[in-house]
Enzyme design. Structure first.
Site, PDB file in Angstrom:
ATOM      1  N   ILE A 149       5.176 -19.285  17.685  1.00  0.00           N
ATOM      2  CA  ILE A 149       4.893 -20.426  17.813  1.00  0.00           C
ATOM      3  C   ILE A 149       3.641 -20.732  19.288  1.00  0.00           C
ATOM      4  CG2 ILE A 149       4.813 -22.841  18.404  1.00  0.00           C
ATOM      5  CD1 ILE A 149       7.818 -23.049  17.282  1.00  0.00           C
ATOM      6  N   CYS A 150       2.376 -21.699  19.083  1.00  0.00           N
ATOM      7  CA  CYS A 150       1.760 -21.582  19.809  1.00  0.00           C
ATOM      8  C   CYS A 150       0.909 -20.444  20.530  1.00  0.00           C
ATOM      9  CB  CYS A 150       1.551 -22.201  20.952  1.00  0.00           C
ATOM     10  SG  CYS A 150       0.512 -22.745  22.448  1.00  0.00           S
TER      11      CYS A 150
END
Length: 217
Positions: free
Chosen positions: A135-136
Site C-alpha cells: 500500500i502507498c
C-alpha cells in the site's frame, strides 16, 4: 477464514507506518471476514520526526516494534516471529516508515536495499504462492520481493514510477479508489495516500486492495 500477516513500520506518516492506512487495513480485513496478526521489525527506526513541524528530532531514537505497538494496541509480535505457514497472505501499509525502516528507498531511491528480515519473509510468502498486498509507497519493493516484471502502482507520481521501472518493476497508473492486481505474481497494490486527499479516499483503495488479496488467497 483467511489469516493475514500485517507488517507495520513504526507509528506516524513521516517516520513510521501511516496510521490511517494501517487502521483502514485492519478495518478492511475485519469487514471482509479475515483475521490478522501484526508484526514489525525489532530495530531502531531511521530517525524520529516531529509530526507537528515535520523536522527531525535531534538525539532521539525510537524502536520500530515499540512504536508500531501503539497502532496495534499492543497486539503485535517481532517480525522474526512471523511464519509463512501460519498465514494465507501478507499486507504492508505505507507511510515513510515503509521507505525508511523496511527499506531505504527514502534516501537511496532506485539503489535501495530492503531490510533483511522483511525481505526474507516477503519472499517466502511469494515463493509459497501466497498473495501480497503493498500500500502507498510500499510497492517500491515489488520487484525486490516478487522479481523482475512485477506489475504495481503508486498512483501516478512520475519520479517514483520511474524508480520502480529502474528497479525492474512495471508501473501501472491507478486512481486512488482502486487497486492493481498482478495475477501471475499474486501481487496487489494501491496508491492510498500517494494520491488520497482524505481518509475516505484512502479507504476506498485500501478496501479494494484487501478484497483482491483475499480473492487470491
Amino acid at each position: 477464514m483467511a489469516k493475514v500477516a500485517v507488517v507495520l513500520s513504526g507509528c506516524g506518516v513521516y517516520d513510521g507506518a501511516e496510521i490511517n492506512e494501517a487502521v483502514l487495513t485492519l478495518l478492511s480485513l475485519e469487514q471482509q471476514g479475515a483475521s490478522y496478526q501484526c508484526f514489525a521489525p525489532d530495530r531502531e527506526q531511521m530517525h524520529v520526526i516531529n509530526h507537528l513541524t515535520g523536522e527531525p528530532v535531534a538525539g532521539e531514537s525510537r524502536n520500530v516494534l515499540v512504536e508500531a505497538a501503539r497502532i496495534a494496541r499492543g497486539n503485535i509480535k517481532p517480525l522474526t516471529d512471523a511464519r509463512v505457514a501460519d498465514f494465507d497472505a501478507l499486507v504492508v501499509p505505507g507511510g515513510f516508515g515503509a521507505a525508511k525502516n523496511l527499506c531505504d528507498f527514502a534516501v537511496a531511491g532506485a539503489q535501495m536495499t530492503v531490510q533483511a528480515d522483511f525481505l526474507a519473509l516477503a519472499r517466502d510468502f511469494h515463493q509459497a504462492g501466497k498473495p501480497i498486498g503493498l500500500i502507498c509507497i510500499a510497492p517500491v519493493m515489488s520487484a525486490a520481493i516478487c522479481g523482475e516484471g512485477s506489475r504495481c502502482t503508486i498512483g501516478n507520481e512520475a519520479e517514483v514510477a520511474a524508480a520502480i521501472e529502474a528497479m525492474g518493476g512495471e508501473h501501472l497508473e491507478c486512481p486512488v479508489s482502486e487497486a492493481r492486481v498482478d495475477t501471475e505474481k499474486k501481487l496487489v497494490t494501491t496508491p492510498a495516500y500517494m494520491l488520497a486527499g482524505s481518509v475516505s479516499e484512502a479507504y476506498a483503495g485500501i478496501s479494494d486492495c484487501v478484497k483482491e488479496v483475499l480473492a487470491l488467497s
